[in-house]
Design a protein around this motif. Structure first.
Motif, PDB file in Angstrom:
ATOM      1  N   SER A 288      39.495  44.803  29.321  1.00 19.48           N
ATOM      2  CA  SER A 288      38.616  45.370  28.296  1.00 19.48           C
ATOM      3  C   SER A 288      38.271  46.819  28.599  1.00 19.48           C
ATOM      4  CB  SER A 288      37.327  44.545  28.223  1.00 19.48           C
ATOM      5  OG  SER A 288      36.563  44.753  29.390  1.00 19.48           O
ATOM      6  N   LEU A 289      38.974  47.411  29.579  1.00 20.09           N
ATOM      7  CA  LEU A 289      38.626  48.769  30.010  1.00 20.09           C
ATOM      8  C   LEU A 289      39.598  49.814  29.473  1.00 20.09           C
ATOM      9  CD1 LEU A 289      37.909  47.943  33.762  1.00 20.09           C
ATOM     10  CD2 LEU A 289      36.275  47.986  31.870  1.00 20.09           C
ATOM     11  N   ALA A 290      39.121  51.040  29.419  1.00 19.71           N
ATOM     12  CA  ALA A 290      39.986  52.174  29.066  1.00 19.71           C
ATOM     13  C   ALA A 290      40.201  53.035  30.304  1.00 19.71           C
ATOM     14  CB  ALA A 290      39.337  52.997  27.960  1.00 19.71           C
ATOM     15  N   HIS A 291      41.288  53.788  30.324  1.00 17.92           N
ATOM     16  CA  HIS A 291      41.643  54.634  31.476  1.00 17.92           C
ATOM     17  C   HIS A 291      41.700  53.825  32.764  1.00 17.92           C
ATOM     18  CE1 HIS A 291      41.127  58.148  28.983  1.00 17.92           C
ATOM     19  NE2 HIS A 291      39.921  57.722  28.644  1.00 17.92           N
ATOM     20  N   THR A 292      42.263  52.627  32.671  1.00 15.08           N
ATOM     21  CA  THR A 292      42.297  51.741  33.833  1.00 15.08           C
ATOM     22  C   THR A 292      43.248  52.265  34.903  1.00 15.08           C
ATOM     23  OG1 THR A 292      42.206  50.031  32.148  1.00 15.08           O
ATOM     24  CG2 THR A 292      42.422  49.299  34.426  1.00 15.08           C
ATOM     25  N   ILE A 293      42.806  52.253  36.141  1.00 16.29           N
ATOM     26  CA  ILE A 293      43.688  52.564  37.262  1.00 16.29           C
ATOM     27  C   ILE A 293      43.456  51.535  38.359  1.00 16.29           C
ATOM     28  CG2 ILE A 293      43.780  55.084  36.834  1.00 16.29           C
ATOM     29  CD1 ILE A 293      41.933  53.787  39.833  1.00 16.29           C
ATOM     30  N   THR A 294      44.436  51.431  39.239  1.00 12.81           N
ATOM     31  CA  THR A 294      44.291  50.551  40.391  1.00 12.81           C
ATOM     32  C   THR A 294      44.295  51.390  41.651  1.00 12.81           C
ATOM     33  OG1 THR A 294      45.433  48.786  39.246  1.00 12.81           O
ATOM     34  CG2 THR A 294      45.296  48.614  41.633  1.00 12.81           C
ATOM     35  N   ASP A 295      43.241  51.258  42.411  1.00 15.36           N
ATOM     36  CA  ASP A 295      43.163  51.967  43.685  1.00 15.36           C
ATOM     37  C   ASP A 295      43.189  50.908  44.787  1.00 15.36           C
ATOM     38  OD1 ASP A 295      42.920  53.898  45.587  1.00 15.36           O
ATOM     39  OD2 ASP A 295      41.040  54.737  44.835  1.00 15.36           O
ATOM     40  N   GLN A 296      43.271  51.343  46.017  1.00 13.87           N
ATOM     41  CA  GLN A 296      43.118  50.345  47.067  1.00 13.87           C
ATOM     42  C   GLN A 296      42.389  50.919  48.254  1.00 13.87           C
ATOM     43  OE1 GLN A 296      47.208  49.148  47.609  1.00 13.87           O
ATOM     44  NE2 GLN A 296      47.424  50.428  49.402  1.00 13.87           N
ATOM     45  N   TYR A 297      41.893  50.040  49.083  1.00 12.25           N
ATOM     46  CA  TYR A 297      41.032  50.436  50.184  1.00 12.25           C
ATOM     47  C   TYR A 297      41.264  49.462  51.329  1.00 12.25           C
ATOM     48  CZ  TYR A 297      36.647  49.957  52.765  1.00 12.25           C
ATOM     49  OH  TYR A 297      35.714  49.789  53.737  1.00 12.25           O
ATOM     50  N   THR A 298      41.433  50.001  52.524  1.00 10.03           N
ATOM     51  CA  THR A 298      41.678  49.155  53.695  1.00 10.03           C
ATOM     52  C   THR A 298      40.505  49.265  54.657  1.00 10.03           C
ATOM     53  OG1 THR A 298      44.016  49.691  53.437  1.00 10.03           O
ATOM     54  CG2 THR A 298      43.375  48.577  55.470  1.00 10.03           C
ATOM     55  N   PRO A 299      39.624  48.300  54.673  1.00  7.12           N
ATOM     56  CA  PRO A 299      38.508  48.358  55.626  1.00  7.12           C
ATOM     57  C   PRO A 299      39.043  48.261  57.047  1.00  7.12           C
ATOM     58  CG  PRO A 299      38.195  46.588  54.009  1.00  7.12           C
ATOM     59  CD  PRO A 299      39.601  47.066  53.877  1.00  7.12           C
ATOM     60  N   GLN A 300      38.442  49.035  57.946  1.00  8.17           N
ATOM     61  CA  GLN A 300      38.858  49.032  59.352  1.00  8.17           C
ATOM     62  C   GLN A 300      38.802  47.638  59.948  1.00  8.17           C
ATOM     63  OE1 GLN A 300      36.718  51.260  62.169  1.00  8.17           O
ATOM     64  NE2 GLN A 300      38.315  52.795  62.423  1.00  8.17           N
ATOM     65  N   PHE A 301      37.794  46.865  59.548  1.00  7.53           N
ATOM     66  CA  PHE A 301      37.586  45.554  60.166  1.00  7.53           C
ATOM     67  C   PHE A 301      38.527  44.497  59.598  1.00  7.53           C
ATOM     68  CE2 PHE A 301      35.425  44.106  56.412  1.00  7.53           C
ATOM     69  CZ  PHE A 301      34.767  45.225  55.937  1.00  7.53           C
ATOM     70  N   LEU A 302      39.310  44.869  58.578  1.00  2.45           N
ATOM     71  CA  LEU A 302      40.117  43.853  57.904  1.00  2.45           C
ATOM     72  C   LEU A 302      41.611  44.040  58.135  1.00  2.45           C
ATOM     73  CD1 LEU A 302      39.296  41.486  55.997  1.00  2.45           C
ATOM     74  CD2 LEU A 302      40.131  42.886  54.130  1.00  2.45           C
ATOM     75  N   LYS A 303      42.021  45.304  58.290  1.00  4.59           N
ATOM     76  CA  LYS A 303      43.441  45.628  58.479  1.00  4.59           C
ATOM     77  C   LYS A 303      44.310  45.119  57.329  1.00  4.59           C
ATOM     78  CE  LYS A 303      42.165  46.512  62.878  1.00  4.59           C
ATOM     79  NZ  LYS A 303      41.489  47.785  63.054  1.00  4.59           N
ATOM     80  N   GLN A 304      43.724  45.071  56.169  1.00  5.74           N
ATOM     81  CA  GLN A 304      44.504  44.639  55.011  1.00  5.74           C
ATOM     82  C   GLN A 304      43.885  45.314  53.796  1.00  5.74           C
ATOM     83  OE1 GLN A 304      44.302  40.418  54.106  1.00  5.74           O
ATOM     84  NE2 GLN A 304      45.247  40.866  52.137  1.00  5.74           N
TER      85      GLN A 304
END
Lengths: 493, 493
Positions: A288-304
Motif C-alpha cells: 500500500s506504499l508509494a516510492h517503496t524501496i528495500t534496504d537492509q541492515y546487519t546488526p553486529q550482534f546478529l551477523k545476518q
C-alpha cells in the motif's frame, strides 16, 4: 495449604485476585483479543479459520472465539487454564507466536470476568471454566479451574467422566450453560465450523461474558457503527461533549477497528479470520506504499542482514513510523524512530516494515523488551529512515528542480496495485529470503560523500596555496602533523 | 497432578517458566526496582529506611534491598512468594501503592534469575527462596518455594523448625548461603539496619543474583560511572561504536540514574532511600520550576477537582511533559499531551504535575489502564496546558512587547529555592487539600473572550448598517432566519 511435592516444600500459590492483576498488562483491548487469535494461529492448533463474534446468550453479552484447529484433551485444557505451560514449536515456516503460556489468561480476563472453553478432538470433548465470578461466589482462596471431559457412550451419546462430577456441578451452576444439553450443544457448534472447512471434527470455542464496561456502564466495544466489525468507540477526549469532535486523522484505523487490526496482524497470513460473519481481507502493508524501496541492515550482534522496506503511506500522511513484526506477528505499529521523533517534519508520512525475530516481545506482546539490541535497532532504523527520506527528496529534486511540494503531499497511489481479497492462507504471497537481495542504490548518500571529498580536496589545495599567499579565505588547519602527512601524500601522487 | 481442594476440582498451576514470562512486563529495569521499593514503602511494611546496594557475595554480583519495616512470618512469606495475595490498606494519609500482589515476583525475576528473602519480626526469622536456577536444577514442573522459619532456641540461639527441613536443605544447596551460619548472618544485617534507625529488630533483606546480562555478556547496570548510583549504561544507540556519541539532552536523568529516579518516585516522601551508602535527596518537582501556577480540573465522572501544577523546567527545556502520580507514586513521567504531541514547538519546556488516584495503573505500574477516564484526563491536560502556555506568553508580551525570546530559552531559576536536602520522611512538606484553592487567573483567556465578543458585536453592527448601505465590507450572513432573530433580540434591548 499447599500441595506437598518435593518432600514438604510449599508450592507457590495463585490467588483469584491475580486473574485481574495479570490482565492489566493489556492496556488496549485489541491487545487482549490478539492473544486469543495467536492461540488459534499457532502451529500446535493450526486452525484454518477463526470466527470472532458478538453474541447474546441467555440475554448476556458475550464475545466468542471459535477455531477449527487441533482441539485439546483434559491435560492440555488444564495447561491452558494454568500459567507458563507453553511448549509451542514452529512447524516448517510457521513459527509459534506464543511463548509465555499466559496469553489466554491475560487476554480473556482483560475482556471479561468469566470465560468458558469448549474443546473437541478425536478423543473426546472437554470443557473448562476460568471464572472470577465463580471463584468469588465460592470464596476461593486459590484459583480452581473446573474441567470436565465427555467420552462417547454409544452412537451420538456422550457422558461426563465420573471423576469430573464436582467440576461438572460447578460449571452447570456458575456458567451460562445450566444443563448438560446446553454444554453439549456448544460442542455441536465446533462440529459445524469444522464441517464448513471440510475438516475432521476438532476445534475450540471460547465464550467470554461479564464483558468489561467503562465507569458509566458503557460496553468498551462499539458493535453498532459497523455490523461487521468490533470497534473501540470514539468518545475518548470530549469529557461529556460526546459527538462534538472527530477522531483525529493521525489515529490509524487499526487502533479502533478490529477488522483493520486483524488485516495487518500477521505479515504473512496463515489463517482466515472471520469477524461477525465477514472475512477479514488480508492487507500487505508493503503493497500500500508509494516510492517503496528495500534496504537492509546487519546488526553486529546478529551477523545476518535484516530486510527493511520503506515507503510513503498513500492513505494518510499523518500515520507513519515503523511496523515491527516478530515471527510474523505485529508487535509495534507506527513506532517513530530517528528524525520522526523530532519536531522537524522530517520523514513524515514514511512507513517502514521490519521483522525482528531476534528481539523479545514483552508480557503483552505490544512492545519489545528494552534491551541494548532493541535500542540499537531503533537507532539504526532512524539512520536508514533518514537515508531513505533524503534519497527520495534528492531524486524528486533531480526530476523536477522547481517543485516545492513535499512528497507526502502528493502521493496517493501505491507502487503496486494489490488486490486485497483473501487468497490463500497456506502459501505466503512472496517467499522471502532476507539477506539474499541487495539494498537500493543510495544516490544521495554517494553524492554527499563525493561532495565532501571534493570539499576536502579543495581545502587542501587552498591550504597549500595559503602557505605561499596567506589567503584570508584559507581554512585554518590545527593539527599540523596530520596536515603535513596529508601534503606529503599529495606530493607523492 | 493438582491439589484436590473443593472436592476434586483442579487448581490452576504455575510452571517455572512463568516466572520469567511474568517479569517481561518490566521493559525498563528501574520499573522492576520500583516494585521492590514500593513493597518497603507500603503501610503494611512501613519502613523508615531502605538500603539498595550492589554487593559481591561468594564472588557473585548481587543486588540487595534491605528495609527496617515490619518483617514477615512464614505465612506472609508464602504469600509474598505466591501470586495475587495483596491485602494492603492505607494507614492515615499513607495510601498503599501495591495492589496486585505481583510486584516482588515480576520485579525480582526481571532483575535476576534467583532471589532469596530474609525477614525478621518479633516472632522469629524466616527465609524464602524464589529461584529459577533451583527449579531448573530439580526439574520442577511447578513453582515450589522453599521457606524456613527459625525460632529462638535459647539465648542468641536459633534453630530451623523441623517441618521445614526439606526447604532448608534446598536453600543450603541452591542459594549463595551454604550453611545455617551463613543464613543466620544475613538476619544479623537486618538487626544492624534496625538498630541504626533506633528501632526494634525487624525488617526484610532481599538478595538477587544471576543478574541479567545483555547479549554480549555485559551487566545491564553500570556500577562504575558513579560509585553512589546504579545507572543504565549509555551504549544504546551506537552499534559497536561505544563512546562516540553522547546521551541526548532530551533524556531525563531519571531514565538512567536510579538516584535521580528515586528522588522523584514519590510526590511526598515517607521513607528514606539509601543507594550504595548515600542518601537520596528528595526532590519536589514543583519546586524546580519557573512561572509556576496551579490550575484545577474537575472531571465529569469524579465530581471533585484535581490540582494541576504547571511550570517551566529550569534544568532542561528538552525535558517536558506531565508527571502523573497515583497515590503518591510516579506512574508516567514526561507524558506529552495536547500541543506537545504536535510538531509545532508549542509548550516545549513546560512540566505539569498531577496526582490521579482515580485511574488504574497497569501491570508494571508505568502507565495507566487505557480507559475513557485516562483518555479524557490526557485530553483535558492538553487543554489546560495550552491555556497555561498562552497565558505565560501573553504576560511576557505585556511586560516586554519587543521581546522575541521564547520563555523556555531564558528561565534558569526556579520560583522557589528549594533546599533539596532530605528533611523529614514523616511529614509532607505542604499538606495539600486539592480543590480548596482557586485556579490562577486566566488573563489571556479572558482577553480572547472579550476580543471575540467585540468582534461579534462589530459584525452585528456592520450587518445592520449593510441593510441600509449595502457596504461591500459587510460579512455575508447566510442563515437569514438566525440573523433576524438576533436583530430582533438587539432591537428589544
Amino acid at each position: 495449604m499447599a500441595e506437598p511435592i518435593s518432600g514438604s516444600i510449599p508450592l507457590s500459590a495463585l490467588n483469584p485476585q491475580y486473574l485481574h492483576a495479570n490482565s492489566t498488562s493489556h492496556t488496549w483491548p485489541f491487545s487482549a483479543i490478539a492473544e486469543l487469535i495467536d492461540n488459534a494461529y499457532d502451529p500446535d492448533v493450526n486452525a484454518k479459520q477463526l470466527w470472532i463474534d458478538w453474541k447474546r446468550i441467555n440475554d448476556v453479552d458475550c464475545l466468542t472465539f471459535m477455531d477449527n484447529g487441533a482441539g485439546m484433551d483434559n491435560e492440555k485444557m488444564h495447561q491452558m487454564l494454568s500459567f507458563g505451560f507453553s511448549n509451542k514449536q514452529g512447524v516448517g515456516g510457521h513459527a509459534a507466536v506464543g511463548l509465555y503460556g499466559n496469553g489466554f489468561k491475560s487476554g480473556s480476563m482483560r475482556l471479561g470476568k468469566d470465560t468458558i472453553v469448549f474443546s473437541k478432538n478425536q478423543d473426546g470433548m472437554t470443557v473448562g471454566l476460568l471464572s472470577q465470578s465463580y471463584l468469588q461466589a465460592i470464596g476461593a482462596r486459590y484459583v480452581v479451574v473446573p474441567i470436565v471431559t465427555f467420552k462417547k457412550d454409544g452412537e451420538d451419546k456422550f457422558s461426563a467422566m465420573p471423576e469430573h462430577s464436582n467440576s461438572l456441578k460447578a460449571i452447570l451452576e456458575h456458567s451460562l450453560f445450566g444443563t448438560v444439553e446446553a454444554v453439549l450443544s456448544e460442542f455441536k457448534a465446533i462440529d459445524d465450523g469444522s464441517a464448513a472447512a471440510g475438516q475432521s471434527c476438532s476445534g475450540t470455542r471460547i465464550i467470554i461474558w461479564n464483558l468489561r464496561r467503562s465507569g458509566d456502564g458503557q460496553m468498551e466495544f462499539d458493535f453498532e457503527t459497523d455490523k461487521n466489525d468490533i470497534q473501540i468507540p470514539f468518545n475518548d477526549c470530549t469529557d461529556g461533549r460526546e459527538g462534538t469532535s472527530a477522531r483525529p486523522k493521525s489515529v490509524p484505523p487499526m487502533q479502533y477497528s478490529l477488522r483493520a487490526y486483524c488485516s495487518i496482524l500477521y505479515l504473512r497470513p496463515w489463517m482466515q479470520i472471520i469477524i461477525r460473519g465477514a472475512k477479514v481481507k488480508t492487507q500487505l502493508v508493503s503493497k500500500s506504499l508509494a516510492h517503496t524501496i528495500t534496504d537492509q541492515y546487519t546488526p553486529q550482534f546478529l551477523k545476518q542482514s535484516i530486510r527493511i522496506i520503506f515507503g510513503y503511506n498513500t492513505k494518510s500522511k499523518e500515520q507513519y513510523g515503523i511496523m515491527m513484526y516478530h515471527k510474523n506477528r505485529l508487535i509495534r505499529a507506527y513506532q517513530r524512530v530517528g528524525c520522526q521523533l523530532k519536531a522537524n517534519a522530517m520523514a513524515v508520512g514514511v512507513i517502514g516494515i521490519i521483522e525482528c525475530d531476534f528481539l523479545k516481545p514483552t508480557h503483552n506482546k505490544q512492545d519489545f523488551d528494552d534491551t541494548e539490541e532493541y535500542r540499537k535497532i531503533k537507532y539504526n532504523l532512524g539512520v536508514k529512515l533518514k537515508e531513505y527520506w533524503e534519497e527520495i527528496r534528492y531524486k524528486r529534486k533531480a526530476e523536477n528542480p522547481n517543485s516545492t511540494t513535499e512528497v507526502k503531499d502528493i502521493e496517493k497511489t501505491p507502487d503496486q496495485q494489490w488486490d486485497s481479497e483473501y487468497r490463500s492462507c497456506r502459501v505466503p504471497e512472496e517467499p522471502e529470503e532476507p539477506g539474499q537481495e541487495q539494498p537500493y542504490e543510495k544516490t544521495f548518500k554517494k553524492q554527499e560523500k563525493k561532495k565532501k571529498e571534493q570539499q576536502k580536496r579543495n581545502r587542501q589545495m587552498i591550504s597549500e596555496d595559503t602557505e605561499q599567499s596567506q589567503s584570508p579565505f584559507a581554512t585554518p588547519v590545527k593539527e599540523s602533523g596530520t596536515r603535513q602527512s596529508t601534503r606529503a601524500g599529495l606530493r607523492r601522487t
